[in-house]
Design a protein around this motif. Structure first.
Motif, PDB file in Angstrom:
ATOM      1  N   LEU A  65      -7.175   7.150  -0.012  1.00 26.80           N
ATOM      2  CA  LEU A  65      -7.537   7.777  -1.288  1.00 26.80           C
ATOM      3  C   LEU A  65      -7.175   6.891  -2.479  1.00 26.80           C
ATOM      4  CD1 LEU A  65      -6.461  11.481  -0.576  1.00 26.80           C
ATOM      5  CD2 LEU A  65      -8.745  10.472  -0.388  1.00 26.80           C
ATOM      6  N   ALA A  66      -6.360   5.868  -2.241  1.00 22.55           N
ATOM      7  CA  ALA A  66      -6.025   4.928  -3.315  1.00 22.55           C
ATOM      8  C   ALA A  66      -7.250   4.096  -3.716  1.00 22.55           C
ATOM      9  CB  ALA A  66      -4.867   4.039  -2.892  1.00 22.55           C
ATOM     10  N   GLY A  67      -8.328   4.219  -2.965  1.00 22.68           N
ATOM     11  CA  GLY A  67      -9.599   3.577  -3.355  1.00 22.68           C
ATOM     12  C   GLY A  67      -9.497   2.072  -3.494  1.00 22.68           C
ATOM     13  N   ASP A  68      -9.998   1.550  -4.602  1.00 20.25           N
ATOM     14  CA  ASP A  68     -10.050   0.100  -4.795  1.00 20.25           C
ATOM     15  C   ASP A  68      -8.689  -0.574  -4.709  1.00 20.25           C
ATOM     16  OD1 ASP A  68     -12.721  -0.073  -4.918  1.00 20.25           O
ATOM     17  OD2 ASP A  68     -12.869  -0.362  -7.088  1.00 20.25           O
ATOM     18  N   LEU A  69      -7.641   0.156  -5.022  1.00 26.47           N
ATOM     19  CA  LEU A  69      -6.291  -0.420  -4.941  1.00 26.47           C
ATOM     20  C   LEU A  69      -5.984  -0.905  -3.525  1.00 26.47           C
ATOM     21  CD1 LEU A  69      -3.692   1.723  -6.921  1.00 26.47           C
ATOM     22  CD2 LEU A  69      -3.941  -0.764  -6.956  1.00 26.47           C
ATOM     23  N   ILE A  70      -6.551  -0.239  -2.530  1.00 26.12           N
ATOM     24  CA  ILE A  70      -6.334  -0.679  -1.150  1.00 26.12           C
ATOM     25  C   ILE A  70      -7.572  -1.388  -0.594  1.00 26.12           C
ATOM     26  CG2 ILE A  70      -6.928   1.616  -0.158  1.00 26.12           C
ATOM     27  CD1 ILE A  70      -4.158  -0.567   1.251  1.00 26.12           C
ATOM     28  N   ILE A  71      -8.753  -0.921  -0.964  1.00 27.61           N
ATOM     29  CA  ILE A  71      -9.978  -1.460  -0.362  1.00 27.61           C
ATOM     30  C   ILE A  71     -10.259  -2.896  -0.801  1.00 27.61           C
ATOM     31  CG2 ILE A  71     -12.510  -1.218  -0.338  1.00 27.61           C
ATOM     32  CD1 ILE A  71     -12.115   1.769   0.008  1.00 27.61           C
ATOM     33  N   ALA A  94       7.643  -0.843  -0.063  1.00 26.98           N
ATOM     34  CA  ALA A  94       8.203  -0.657  -1.409  1.00 26.98           C
ATOM     35  C   ALA A  94       9.719  -0.875  -1.399  1.00 26.98           C
ATOM     36  CB  ALA A  94       7.852   0.738  -1.932  1.00 26.98           C
ATOM     37  N   LEU A  95      10.379  -0.347  -0.387  1.00 24.17           N
ATOM     38  CA  LEU A  95      11.834  -0.537  -0.279  1.00 24.17           C
ATOM     39  C   LEU A  95      12.158  -2.027  -0.135  1.00 24.17           C
ATOM     40  CD1 LEU A  95      12.879   2.368   2.160  1.00 24.17           C
ATOM     41  CD2 LEU A  95      13.268   2.242  -0.316  1.00 24.17           C
ATOM     42  N   GLU A  96      11.388  -2.707   0.729  1.00 28.26           N
ATOM     43  CA  GLU A  96      11.619  -4.130   0.961  1.00 28.26           C
ATOM     44  C   GLU A  96      11.421  -4.926  -0.333  1.00 28.26           C
ATOM     45  OE1 GLU A  96      10.117  -5.399   4.902  1.00 28.26           O
ATOM     46  OE2 GLU A  96       9.260  -7.092   3.803  1.00 28.26           O
ATOM     47  N   LEU A  97      10.385  -4.571  -1.089  1.00 23.86           N
ATOM     48  CA  LEU A  97      10.099  -5.300  -2.324  1.00 23.86           C
ATOM     49  C   LEU A  97      11.147  -5.015  -3.409  1.00 23.86           C
ATOM     50  CD1 LEU A  97       6.215  -4.865  -2.404  1.00 23.86           C
ATOM     51  CD2 LEU A  97       7.487  -6.960  -1.854  1.00 23.86           C
ATOM     52  N   MET A  98      11.656  -3.780  -3.425  1.00 26.60           N
ATOM     53  CA  MET A  98      12.744  -3.481  -4.378  1.00 26.60           C
ATOM     54  C   MET A  98      13.987  -4.302  -4.043  1.00 26.60           C
ATOM     55  SD  MET A  98      12.533   0.539  -5.392  1.00 26.60           S
ATOM     56  CE  MET A  98      11.955   1.366  -3.915  1.00 26.60           C
ATOM     57  N   ALA A  99      14.175  -4.572  -2.744  1.00 29.03           N
ATOM     58  CA  ALA A  99      15.298  -5.415  -2.325  1.00 29.03           C
ATOM     59  C   ALA A  99      15.035  -6.881  -2.691  1.00 29.03           C
ATOM     60  CB  ALA A  99      15.504  -5.288  -0.811  1.00 29.03           C
ATOM     61  N   LYS A 100      13.770  -7.298  -2.562  1.00 27.94           N
ATOM     62  CA  LYS A 100      13.437  -8.715  -2.724  1.00 27.94           C
ATOM     63  C   LYS A 100      13.392  -9.144  -4.191  1.00 27.94           C
ATOM     64  CE  LYS A 100      10.028 -12.111  -1.160  1.00 27.94           C
ATOM     65  NZ  LYS A 100       8.722 -12.283  -0.508  1.00 27.94           N
ATOM     66  N   TYR A 134       1.294   4.986  -5.405  1.00 23.93           N
ATOM     67  CA  TYR A 134      -0.033   4.958  -6.025  1.00 23.93           C
ATOM     68  C   TYR A 134       0.061   5.265  -7.524  1.00 23.93           C
ATOM     69  CZ  TYR A 134      -4.699   6.463  -7.397  1.00 23.93           C
ATOM     70  OH  TYR A 134      -5.887   6.608  -8.053  1.00 23.93           O
ATOM     71  N   ASN A 135       0.771   6.345  -7.845  1.00 21.48           N
ATOM     72  CA  ASN A 135       0.895   6.728  -9.253  1.00 21.48           C
ATOM     73  C   ASN A 135       1.539   5.611 -10.091  1.00 21.48           C
ATOM     74  OD1 ASN A 135      -0.287   9.199  -8.835  1.00 21.48           O
ATOM     75  ND2 ASN A 135       1.654  10.272  -8.489  1.00 21.48           N
ATOM     76  N   ALA A 136       2.549   4.950  -9.507  1.00 22.75           N
ATOM     77  CA  ALA A 136       3.197   3.850 -10.224  1.00 22.75           C
ATOM     78  C   ALA A 136       2.233   2.664 -10.362  1.00 22.75           C
ATOM     79  CB  ALA A 136       4.468   3.430  -9.478  1.00 22.75           C
ATOM     80  N   ALA A 137       1.465   2.399  -9.296  1.00 19.05           N
ATOM     81  CA  ALA A 137       0.543   1.246  -9.312  1.00 19.05           C
ATOM     82  C   ALA A 137      -0.522   1.411 -10.391  1.00 19.05           C
ATOM     83  CB  ALA A 137      -0.102   1.055  -7.931  1.00 19.05           C
ATOM     84  N   VAL A 138      -1.067   2.605 -10.537  1.00 19.58           N
ATOM     85  CA  VAL A 138      -2.114   2.781 -11.550  1.00 19.58           C
ATOM     86  C   VAL A 138      -1.552   2.629 -12.963  1.00 19.58           C
ATOM     87  CG1 VAL A 138      -3.705   4.160 -10.133  1.00 19.58           C
ATOM     88  CG2 VAL A 138      -1.980   5.326 -11.497  1.00 19.58           C
ATOM     89  N   LYS A 139      -0.224   2.799 -13.081  1.00 23.71           N
ATOM     90  CA  LYS A 139       0.401   2.544 -14.392  1.00 23.71           C
ATOM     91  C   LYS A 139       0.831   1.085 -14.535  1.00 23.71           C
ATOM     92  CE  LYS A 139       2.066   7.262 -15.009  1.00 23.71           C
ATOM     93  NZ  LYS A 139       3.122   8.100 -14.418  1.00 23.71           N
ATOM     94  N   GLY A 140       0.525   0.259 -13.543  1.00 24.39           N
ATOM     95  CA  GLY A 140       0.828  -1.164 -13.659  1.00 24.39           C
ATOM     96  C   GLY A 140       2.195  -1.578 -13.156  1.00 24.39           C
ATOM     97  N   ASP A 141       2.887  -0.695 -12.462  1.00 20.71           N
ATOM     98  CA  ASP A 141       4.209  -1.020 -11.909  1.00 20.71           C
ATOM     99  C   ASP A 141       4.085  -2.201 -10.942  1.00 20.71           C
ATOM    100  OD1 ASP A 141       7.098   0.595 -11.345  1.00 20.71           O
ATOM    101  OD2 ASP A 141       6.386  -0.694  -9.700  1.00 20.71           O
ATOM    102  N   LYS A 142       4.887  -3.250 -11.227  1.00 20.99           N
ATOM    103  CA  LYS A 142       4.758  -4.503 -10.482  1.00 20.99           C
ATOM    104  C   LYS A 142       5.091  -4.346  -8.990  1.00 20.99           C
ATOM    105  CE  LYS A 142       5.657  -9.243 -11.947  1.00 20.99           C
ATOM    106  NZ  LYS A 142       6.437 -10.114 -12.832  1.00 20.99           N
ATOM    107  N   ILE A 143       6.170  -3.637  -8.708  1.00 26.68           N
ATOM    108  CA  ILE A 143       6.578  -3.417  -7.310  1.00 26.68           C
ATOM    109  C   ILE A 143       5.491  -2.626  -6.571  1.00 26.68           C
ATOM    110  CG2 ILE A 143       8.236  -2.162  -5.831  1.00 26.68           C
ATOM    111  CD1 ILE A 143       9.570  -4.608  -6.938  1.00 26.68           C
TER     112      ILE A 143
END
Lengths: 321, 321
Positions: A268-274, A196-202, A223-232
């Protein structure tokens, strides 16, 4: 009337140590946890654990009897009964099985937390009925337990199954082990934070993660940001899955497992990672293994999974006798 | 007087197929080989093999009796008895065990050549007394046979142990399997040829290899040049060993073997390949495994090793019954 048999499972972590009583069917009768106090030695931890456990067991002793103790701990060696220089505990090298004899006469077995998780899945969880599978634990680091023909693979010295230290990028991130680009520096709760840090830099994209404290930023926040659609955050999961899927294709050509089970915090992130892990694994997969190997989540209870693994370890051992 | 038991080992190769009679102690009583004729189907090969074998056995039948047949073949599946789309043979998918019933009533077992080599090393060769080891076959490709707790690892479908298709460089050489950078495109007889060409392109050093036909240039030519101090050839061995050692460090964290045994054509280069492979493997090794894992050469006879492996396979099977 004969008493119902229980085992005690102990799950030693860097922050907290959980213990509980588990019956043969995998019912967790009681569990509790104590702070590990990583700066103190092993004896002080187990003294506190056994004091608490003996006290707790009083209310069960009419109906139940304890028949064994299983322990999952970082850097534990099944063959020797030792824990050797665990990264997050100030223990040095200690023979835990011998140490426990001061507190209990019951049979004691120890293995590392990932191996315990693998036995937990085989006996109580997602790998019931499977003979060849791999459990990947995605916590602070990445651990693994490998089962071949129904038995845990310990290797010649008890230390087999350190997939967190396969190399994903030989010029990549510095790992706690001193090497560069180990898989666990990408695919773990710590790894996804670094990503996440690397992507915020990129990327210049706005992200709710930018508002958080860099150090405290957690896999849960991502995870919480991802389920809300946060691009990073979404990209961070994709990047994590890419590293994991890529290396799992290597693991599959070694062992040809029926399934790979993802276990622990990040899983526990489920489908987001699987889902993306499966996608990248298949993309990299040798033809003869394509679309054969399932990636599935742990089926152990979120809380208490470590205890269940440790309990499965000792149940498995008692049945060998 | 009861007859001495022998098994027949058959080693199917892309160019030649060797067969022989081997006793329980690993003595190769007789061996011969025939051209495989890769363009013809499997039946025609085994018909010729059994014709030749039956004829040859006549002079042994007073003293010896045949009790089983072991076969090592590319893409063979131990569980199913099949060979599936071998890369160098025009066989398609064929059930070899069933096919052999036309020619013999003896028990028949088949496995891939690398697994047969692993059993050969365990029963007759360099892995005698070992329970956890890996055999790497360095021929046209790179094969592997993995032994855990004294048993070959077949995995869920019989295809475990394809280390030649772990990824060394995701942007690297095109492999016959269609993927990029597979280990066998670097660490094999074919791989070292590709490396020699690459090094002749990269460096202006004079080299005796430059005088050879690019296509016919062989691993043996590179070996011969290396022992004479040819800089390109020596560098080619170092480069090959670097890829192999690097990936073996990944394999060790999976399985923690006692030893890794190098087998096959390229392994005959001895210290030229073994020493640098060990060096690069140790350089990449996770601390807890450093200086624990031996790399040793095959102890099977150069000629006949494949037969010995196939014979070990069937001896091992007969003893399970």
């Amino acid at each position: 009337m004969s008493k119902i048999q229980l085992v005690m499972g102990i799950d030693v972590g860097g922050t907290n140590t959980a213990f509980g009583f588990v019956d043969r069917k995998g019912k967790l009768i009681y569990d509790a946890s104590l702070p590990t106090k990583a700066e103190l030695d092993a004896r002080q931890l187990f003294e506190r654990i056994f004091n608490a456990a003996n006290k707790s067991f009083k209310k069960f002793e009419k109906k139940y009897e304890l028949v064994g103790i299983g322990i999952g701990a970082p850097n534990a060696n099944y063959y020797k009964g030792t824990v050797e220089k665990p990264p997050n505990l100030n223990w040095g090298k200690v023979n835990v099985v011998k140490l426990i004899k001061e507190f209990s006469d019951l049979p004691v077995v120890i293995t590392n937390d990932a191996n315990a998780a693998a036995l937990g899945e085989m006996i109580f969880g997602a790998a019931k009925g499977m003979k060849n599978f791999i459990v990947i634990t995605l916590g602070t680091g990445l651990g693994s337990g490998i089962v071949v023909d129904g038995n845990l693979v310990y290797g010649s010295d008890g230390f087999a199954g350190e997939l967190g230290h396969t190399t994903y990028d030989p010029n990549g991130r510095l790992c706690g082990c001193g090497r560069l680009g180990c898989l666990e520096t990408y695919a773990s709760a710590t790894g996804i934070k670094r990503t996440a840090l690397e992507l915020m830099a990129k990327y210049p994209y706005p992200s709710s993660l930018r508002k958080l404290n860099c150090e405290k930023l957690s896999a849960k926040d991502i995870y919480n940001a991802a389920v809300k659609g946060d691009k990073i955050a979404l990209e961070a999961f994709d990047y994590t899955a890419k590293a994991l899927g890529f290396k799992l294709a290597d693991t599959v050509v070694h062992l040809s497992p029926e399934a790979i089970i993802l276990y622990g915090g990040l899983a526990l992130a489920g489908d987001l990672i699987i889902k993306p892990t499966k996608k990248y694994m298949e993309r990299q997969m040798l033809n003869i293994f394509k679309n054969k190997v399932k990636i599935i989540p742990s089926a152990l209870p979120g809380k208490g999974a470590g205890i269940m693994g440790a309990a499965a370890l000792i149940w498995n051992e008692l049945e060998k006798i």
